[in-house]
Design a protein around this motif. Structure first.
Motif, PDB file in Angstrom:
ATOM      1  N   GLN A 148       0.825  -1.199   0.000  1.00 19.23           N
ATOM      2  CA  GLN A 148       0.000   0.000   0.000  1.00 19.23           C
ATOM      3  C   GLN A 148       0.866   1.258   0.000  1.00 19.23           C
ATOM      4  N   VAL A 149       0.410   2.278  -0.696  1.00 23.14           N
ATOM      5  CA  VAL A 149       1.209   3.462  -0.994  1.00 23.14           C
ATOM      6  C   VAL A 149       0.627   4.688  -0.284  1.00 23.14           C
ATOM      7  N   GLY A 150       1.481   5.620   0.144  1.00 17.82           N
ATOM      8  CA  GLY A 150       1.038   6.858   0.765  1.00 17.82           C
ATOM      9  C   GLY A 150       0.380   7.784  -0.236  1.00 17.82           C
ATOM     10  N   THR A 151      -0.488   8.656   0.255  1.00 14.99           N
ATOM     11  CA  THR A 151      -1.295   9.525  -0.606  1.00 14.99           C
ATOM     12  C   THR A 151      -0.448  10.313  -1.599  1.00 14.99           C
ATOM     13  N   PHE A 152       0.594  10.984  -1.105  1.00 13.79           N
ATOM     14  CA  PHE A 152       1.312  11.909  -1.971  1.00 13.79           C
ATOM     15  C   PHE A 152       2.354  11.224  -2.855  1.00 13.79           C
ATOM     16  N   ALA A 153       2.537   9.925  -2.695  1.00 10.02           N
ATOM     17  CA  ALA A 153       3.270   9.126  -3.676  1.00 10.02           C
ATOM     18  C   ALA A 153       2.286   8.519  -4.676  1.00 10.02           C
ATOM     19  N   LEU A 154       1.101   8.157  -4.201  1.00  5.67           N
ATOM     20  CA  LEU A 154       0.109   7.486  -5.041  1.00  5.67           C
ATOM     21  C   LEU A 154      -0.531   8.430  -6.053  1.00  5.67           C
ATOM     22  N   VAL A 155      -0.914   9.628  -5.600  1.00  8.78           N
ATOM     23  CA  VAL A 155      -1.712  10.522  -6.449  1.00  8.78           C
ATOM     24  C   VAL A 155      -1.040  10.825  -7.792  1.00  8.78           C
ATOM     25  N   PRO A 156       0.211  11.317  -7.833  1.00  4.40           N
ATOM     26  CA  PRO A 156       0.773  11.649  -9.151  1.00  4.40           C
ATOM     27  C   PRO A 156       0.957  10.429 -10.047  1.00  4.40           C
ATOM     28  N   GLN A 157       1.205   9.273  -9.456  1.00  2.00           N
ATOM     29  CA  GLN A 157       1.357   8.064 -10.272  1.00  2.00           C
ATOM     30  C   GLN A 157       0.018   7.639 -10.880  1.00  2.00           C
ATOM     31  N   VAL A 158      -1.060   7.780 -10.112  1.00  2.00           N
ATOM     32  CA  VAL A 158      -2.385   7.478 -10.664  1.00  2.00           C
ATOM     33  C   VAL A 158      -2.750   8.498 -11.740  1.00  2.00           C
ATOM     34  N   VAL A 159      -2.469   9.773 -11.467  1.00  2.00           N
ATOM     35  CA  VAL A 159      -2.745  10.827 -12.457  1.00  2.00           C
ATOM     36  C   VAL A 159      -2.057  10.506 -13.788  1.00  2.00           C
ATOM     37  N   ASP A 160      -0.817  10.029 -13.714  1.00  2.00           N
ATOM     38  CA  ASP A 160      -0.070   9.703 -14.934  1.00  2.00           C
ATOM     39  C   ASP A 160      -0.591   8.439 -15.626  1.00  2.00           C
TER      40      ASP A 160
END
Length: 354
Positions: free
Chosen positions: A198-210
């Protein structure tokens, strides 16, 4: 407020502010949803612990008190096969607590009441036609999902990894909630049960956005305007805020939960499965310390909670789930409408300074 860096969620959902109130089963009712909607955000009504009649009553109240779009949220887990031996072993493990608190160990074990999305729930949606419907633990089967889409509702669901986000986009989500490890309540994980990935919010968000083309909503440890600003700068179109709304007068939390939210330190939350059988983040209490926080003996979701109910009735501080995210110390005692506006106005002011 038209100066938002990405207005796709505002346009998609028909809302004024990129603030979504997290649907918190047991703590959220129509009064919170109405307050958030009328303030310009998206209020979210959790349905997992409601009967069809209770849900119908809540949606009727919402429709009577706001003309704004709102969200209805459902769990879509597969009900587990009965496992009497596992249930018996779990209750036996709890027997010393029953004796200590004077609870009746020999009485029938209560049944935990978190229900997955089904035909009856779908019929209620077809009756009330909410503008947004969100899901947790993936998506319901295609037939039911198509019926929800036929009402005109926009579909959201939670992803805890990039893989889950891609899966949700491929299966018809209009926007994806990127739920970081810091978030309170149940993890939305559905393609894996491995918590170590499981990934932290501010590592996860930009990767999902991309990784996806649909708009992304950031969730997890966002409790003030700084968190909203950071999420939007990382590419999120909006944020979903849960724990901060537990501090509002509209939140239906126990006295013990109310106190714990205001006294716990940021390091005093943990992921646990003992209250429901599925990983969820809450404030550490006696039950979590002594039984878990993760226990291989806990029955499958949502059955683990039944045997704890008589203990919770005797002592809810030690034996109830006190859901909260890691940013709980940022919570403020203000109303849901004011919180919604403060989150948006504070973030907009910060964004416009850059």
């Amino acid at each position: 407020m038209s100066q938002w860096p990405d207005t796709r969620i505002l346009d998609l959902l028909g809302i004024e502010l990129p603030i979504i109130q997290g649907p918190m089963a047991g703590a959220t009712n129509s009064s919170m949803v109405i307050a958030v909607c009328n303030a310009g955000g998206l209020g979210s009504m959790p349905a997992a612990m409601l009967s069809s009649e209770q849900l119908r009553d809540e949606l009727k109240t919402i429709r009577q008190h706001t003309t704004k779009p709102f969200n209805v949220n459902f769990f879509c887990h597969q009900p587990p096969a009965p496992d009497e031996q596992r249930a018996r072993d779990w209750k036996n493990l709890l027997e010393p607590y029953y004796r200590e608190l004077g609870a009746d160990f020999d009485a029938p074990t209560p049944v935990s009441n978190r229900a997955p999305f089904d035909e009856a729930a779908c019929a209620v949606l077809e009756e009330f036609r909410p503008e947004v419907v969100s899901f947790h633990f993936g998506l319901p089967d295609k037939t039911l999902l198509n019926r929800v889409k036929a009402t005109g509702a926009k579909i959201l669901s939670s992803a805890t990894t990039v893989e889950e986000a891609i899966w949700l986009e491929q299966h018809g989500c209009d926007a994806i909630i990127a739920m970081g490890y810091e978030a309170g309540g149940h993890r939305g994980m559905f393609l894996s049960d491995d918590l170590s990935t499981q990934v932290g919010t501010f590592a996860l968000v930009p990767q999902v956005v991309d990784a996806v083309k649909v708009p992304v909503i950031a969730a997890g440890a966002i409790s003030d305007a700084r968190g909203v600003t950071a999420a939007l700068m990382l590419g999120a179109s909006a944020v979903q805020v849960g724990t901060a709304y537990l501090f509002t007068p509209e939140a239906k939390v126990s006295a013990s939960h109310h106190k714990a939210l205001r006294t716990a330190k940021e390091s005093q939350t943990a992921i646990t499965n003992i209250f429901t059988g599925r990983p969820a983040r809450g404030i550490v209490n006696r039950a979590m310390r002594e039984l878990g926080p993760m226990s291989a003996q806990a029955p499958a979701f949502p059955l683990a909670g039944g045997a704890l109910m008589p203990l919770r009735a005797k002592d809810d501080a030690d034996f109830a789930n006190l859901w909260a995210g890691q940013a709980l110390t940022l919570g403020k005692d203000i109303g849901s409408a004011e919180l919604t506006r403060q989150l948006a106005e504070g973030a907009l002011a910060k964004l416009n300074r850059h």
